[in-house]
Write a protein that holds these residues in place. Sequence first.
Motif, PDB file in Angstrom:
ATOM      1  N   ARG A   1       0.379   7.682   3.377  1.00 10.05           N
ATOM      2  CA  ARG A   1       0.194   6.361   3.956  1.00 10.05           C
ATOM      3  C   ARG A   1       1.134   6.269   5.162  1.00 10.05           C
ATOM      4  O   ARG A   1       2.341   6.536   5.040  1.00 10.05           O
ATOM      5  CB  ARG A   1       0.560   5.306   2.910  1.00 10.05           C
TER       6      ARG A   1
ATOM      7  N   ARG B   1       2.064   3.718   8.519  1.00 13.40           N
ATOM      8  CA  ARG B   1       1.841   2.433   9.149  1.00 13.40           C
ATOM      9  C   ARG B   1       2.864   2.309  10.268  1.00 13.40           C
ATOM     10  O   ARG B   1       4.025   2.684  10.108  1.00 13.40           O
ATOM     11  CB  ARG B   1       2.052   1.326   8.112  1.00 13.40           C
TER      12      ARG B   1
ATOM     13  N   SER C   1      -2.592   1.600  10.805  1.00  7.42           N
ATOM     14  CA  SER C   1      -2.238   2.294   9.573  1.00  7.42           C
ATOM     15  C   SER C   1      -3.302   3.300   9.175  1.00  7.42           C
ATOM     16  O   SER C   1      -4.441   3.244   9.621  1.00  7.42           O
ATOM     17  CB  SER C   1      -2.008   1.290   8.440  1.00  7.42           C
TER      18      SER C   1
ATOM     19  N   THR D   1      -4.420   5.076   5.484  1.00  7.54           N
ATOM     20  CA  THR D   1      -4.188   5.039   4.048  1.00  7.54           C
ATOM     21  C   THR D   1      -5.034   6.117   3.386  1.00  7.54           C
ATOM     22  O   THR D   1      -6.241   6.157   3.563  1.00  7.54           O
ATOM     23  CB  THR D   1      -4.558   3.662   3.472  1.00  7.54           C
TER      24      THR D   1
ATOM     25  N   PRO E   1      -4.761   7.401  -0.244  1.00 10.09           N
ATOM     26  CA  PRO E   1      -4.071   7.394  -1.546  1.00 10.09           C
ATOM     27  C   PRO E   1      -4.245   8.703  -2.314  1.00 10.09           C
ATOM     28  O   PRO E   1      -3.282   9.225  -2.868  1.00 10.09           O
ATOM     29  CB  PRO E   1      -4.711   6.232  -2.293  1.00 10.09           C
TER      30      PRO E   1
ATOM     31  N   ASP F   1       0.833  -1.215   0.000  1.00  4.21           N
ATOM     32  CA  ASP F   1       0.000   0.000   0.000  1.00  4.21           C
ATOM     33  C   ASP F   1       0.864   1.260   0.000  1.00  4.21           C
ATOM     34  O   ASP F   1       0.554   2.245  -0.676  1.00  4.21           O
ATOM     35  CB  ASP F   1      -0.937   0.005   1.210  1.00  4.21           C
ATOM     36  N   SER F   2       1.945   1.231   0.781  1.00  5.42           N
ATOM     37  CA  SER F   2       2.847   2.389   0.798  1.00  5.42           C
ATOM     38  C   SER F   2       3.506   2.557  -0.558  1.00  5.42           C
ATOM     39  O   SER F   2       3.630   3.672  -1.082  1.00  5.42           O
ATOM     40  CB  SER F   2       3.933   2.217   1.867  1.00  5.42           C
TER      41      SER F   2
ATOM     42  N   VAL G   1       1.364   4.249  -3.033  1.00  7.55           N
ATOM     43  CA  VAL G   1       1.318   5.705  -2.850  1.00  7.55           C
ATOM     44  C   VAL G   1       2.595   6.344  -3.405  1.00  7.55           C
ATOM     45  O   VAL G   1       2.556   7.398  -4.052  1.00  7.55           O
ATOM     46  CB  VAL G   1       1.111   6.066  -1.362  1.00  7.55           C
TER      47      VAL G   1
END
Lengths: 700, 493
Positions: free
Chosen positions: B364, B366, B355, B357, B359, B188-189, B192
Amino acid sequence: MTATHCPYCALQCAMEVAPTGTRGATPTITPLEFPTNRGRLCQKGWTAAEVLTTPDRLTSPLIRRDDELVPTDWDTALSFVADTLLRLRADHGPESVAVFGGGGLTNEKAYQLGRFARVALATPNIDYNGRFCMSSAAAGGRRAFGLDRGLPFPLTDLDGADAIVLVGSNPAETMPPFVTHLAGTQEGGGLIVVDPRRTPTAALTSDGRGLHLSPLPGTDLVLLLGLTQILWTEGLVDRDYLAERASGVDELRASMAAWWPERVERVTGVPVADIRRAARLLAAASPARGGRGAYVLTGRGAEQHAHGTDTVTAAVNLALCLGLPGRVGSGYGCLTGQGNGQGGREHGLKADQLPGYRSISDPAARAHVAEVWGIDPDSLPGPGLPAVALFESLATPGGPRAMLVHGANPVVSLPDVLRLTERLGALDLLVVSDFVLSETAAMADVVLPVTQWAEETGTMTNLEGRLLLRAQATEPPVGVRTELEVWSDLAERLGSPIPFSPDPAVVFDELARASAGGVADYSGFSHARLRDGEALYWPCPAPDHPGTPRVFLDRFATPDGRAVLHPVDQAPPDDALTPELPLYLVTGRVLQHYQSGAQTRRVPALADVEPEAYVELHPLLAGRLGIGAGDRVAVHSRRGSCEAVARLTEGIRLDTVFMPFHYPDAGAVNRVTNAATDPISGMPELKVAAVRLEAIRGAA
Amino acid sequence: MSHRIVVVGHGMVGHRFLADLAAHRLEGTRTTVLGDEPHPAYNRILLPDVLLGRSDLAGLTLPETPGVRLLRGRRAATIDRLRGVVVDSTGEEHPFDTLVLALGADPVFPTVDGVVGADGNPLPGVAALRTWDDAHRVRSAAEEGARVVVMGGGVLGVEAAVALAAAGSEVTVVHRGSTPLDRQFDADSGAVVRAGLADLGITTLVDVRVSGVERRRDGTLASVRLTDERHIPADLLLVAIGVRPRTRLAEEADLGVRNGILVNDSCRTDDPAIYAIGDCARTPRGCSGLVGPGWEQARVLAHHLAERISGRSRPRPVLGADGGVFRVKAEGLEAVTMGEFPDDEFTPGAARVLSLTDPAGRRRVRLAVADGLLVGATCVGDPQVAADLTVAFDSRTPVPDDPAALLARPLAGASAPASVVDLPETAVVCRCNAVTKSAITAAVAAGADTAEAVANATRASTGCGSCTSDVCRLVSALGEAGGSRSLDRVTVA
């Protein structure tokens, strides 16, 4: 009605003092138009006259009998002091007597006290509380420029700057009228404040008026290295200026390469983007890039560290790389704290200095001063110990056994105060001159009641290096004497080889001669010129010399006239964080109090607003520790503990707590501060200590 | 007889070792340094600044350590352990009592056609970014408008891509994983980061590799070929797929080597006279590839040698808790990661993982918290949170009861302050003189109808003057409410 200046900070706001005509009644105070305060006063200034008439004013000497201080007459008190000092000198040598002065003393008193220590007492052991105030700035300034004048330019010069960075300084709290000089810079968005807290000064940067950088305590030095590094990598250094006016450029530049922005961010907790923004803002304001000017200013937050001199040097290096010092409308300066912190450090209160900011180790300086004083240069003692080392040596084998305290309250202001106060308590003789029974006076064997600001005439040198006359405005209470009178009398009883005049004008004229040819040359000054209203800044080497509002315009005071870039490197706080002591404590001041609070805690209007010690912490930290607003909290360090009331604010880092230092006893934050000192300046690490907090259960 | 120290390698770690050793002020040592580059020691970390045209070599140069014999442009050819001698590329022999290997690492090039020549050096149009000469080469190849393919979406690849794009190149990153920075950052990071790169005009192609290059008749680079058969037109292929510890010298001297020169916690090899530090060394904890741990090794070794040579114990160096922080150095793309995350986020009593998130906001965060301390964190797109987390991680300061507070900056000052008119009567309006709103209200009621009159009556606004506008506003509001004339003068004595 008498035009004079405020008794407190180095801004020395102008005011008029008007006695009511009734003896014992509090005079009225009216602010006056003056370049530093512009007709403004803070609450301390407005209420300053109340200290003159405080109900617990001392009007008779006190002497300790059966462990209690009882009133006595002057002759008894002074002969007891003189006899004891003579006996100690005979038994243990002249070094057995020490003197501790203060940065609030007038130039006349500072000068005369240094002369008294070195001639009447013949001891090298004299230092003053400016060691805890200006010593790192002084050492840094002298190392770079060969001369230390807090602001080497008039304060009003700040008005036209595009950018000002304040490192570890909180003038909105400590000298409020100063803030008017930031207004122009704020308007253009150019005010940068470096402080771990969102102080009232930091809040002046809000709404687009500037930038607040909030580094981890003890990392100002690294932040300054980071700002300077960016100037070099982004080509923003004023190279023509450096080539013409500085030495050590290559060494400095090489030392910068190790401090890239991301590394600085990691140490300081200040985001790279903010560091870059600050560096670019300063550069855009610098004359080399067509700006209207920029200033780098430091305060105690940057200086009161075991590496305070290096931090000042890093600030000076930043200013030099921007091409600021010695240019009209730009520069580096430090904001002097105490009323006469500047004059006090120039005229002989410091362990290693003679009047005129001369070194006591320099044979030529010794010869000059000895000639003015009419003594043999060889009879002048050498350098003594700086304050912390001096207190540590008290009543130890070979150390001093007596101490005279003037214009200071070390029992509140010393670092690691419980340990050092123990030394004070072990002395054979402690003599304190004060106008109230301060916490230090309460420990004394003899207390001498003396005059205060409006009751005596003297000169002060303000934060700009400008000489001011503080003329006597009121009659002192019956029974008190001036310190000049005290030393005059004591010197005679001690068999001093030279007399000590009680007349401030006479003392000043001698000070002027003693300073002639020195760095801080006052020889062209006189009380008469000040009465005529001349704006006089030192150096002023002749009676027809106009004084020097701006030093360094043509050359710096170094042998080759160039400023010295001295590479410095990171040094972490002396107190490391551990799982047991996981928070940084920073210390500072509140608007309503001045220094140890001995004066301001006695003014009801001030004490009502800030009555007791408090500890400021973030609500999230408070929540984890189970501390609520208003709870009593114990603060523990490796040295000791103190107590304070919790104040919650979101304007502080999660890893940092804050306490003001104005309070005595259990509320004295100096019970937990660190006496580790700077190797160059002797400044103790008053600003940062590793602590833990604990709610005190069952407290009211 | 003096103790002879020979240091092979004058990169960031070798250079730091010399400075740390000098700080011990040892008597009777003689130090010789061989550096294979012709330049003075410089800060490799800042090479992306060179791509930006922001720095020249002088800006990267590190201070020379006095009292050291520095031989630039000389490689060590062999180590003769029996005789205790290093032979350099000119044939000169350097006898040692202690040998320190700070050889560094070499960039890895792909084993596809047309990238490196028979000598192992990159062919025209291909470059790495490891040395000053590399940076210089990339800088001159990547002129305004040049098309650059960066092979490898790790930290160095991303930093170089951002710098080149900022300098005006058209940049494509080719990454074999499914998100950039995937060695250190979760998917996920990484997503981004990829979007952040796109915002800066950089195309990131994922799950694909370089399979070869096409060249023009004159040998210059025309395009880069990918494993999915796409061709990306390119003037330069910048390879950033990792480094390999330089171990040949150690191997030929029969020192223990396994993906790095094997050393113990004091950085000693299996020969008691030979040490290795920095990227060439493999400690019991592995190879970090970061400068921080390399510098710690330099400090530990300087201390160890100072004690051994002087025969006296010395104050132990205070070691920073260098748990390994990866910070992407790219203006406009903030990304940092540190520490470790648990394998299973659901185990009760283990680290808590939280986290945030965002986007579209290119953000992001975490983090992992165990026993009241931050043990791992990843932050993209929030510089202040990143800086806060890094300091909390390094200095091991306790985290709030609910670690969710760390995901975003506390809301201090986020809401607009209330107008003075709406403040409670007990609020302080003038800090400098501790004047409350009620005192001003009382003064107005008593007839003070201008700010000046209020100042005279209460001293409000006579200190720093910051509250003057608030006093005016209050006088005006109170006046209107009371029906008296409104404010016309606002100056203050």
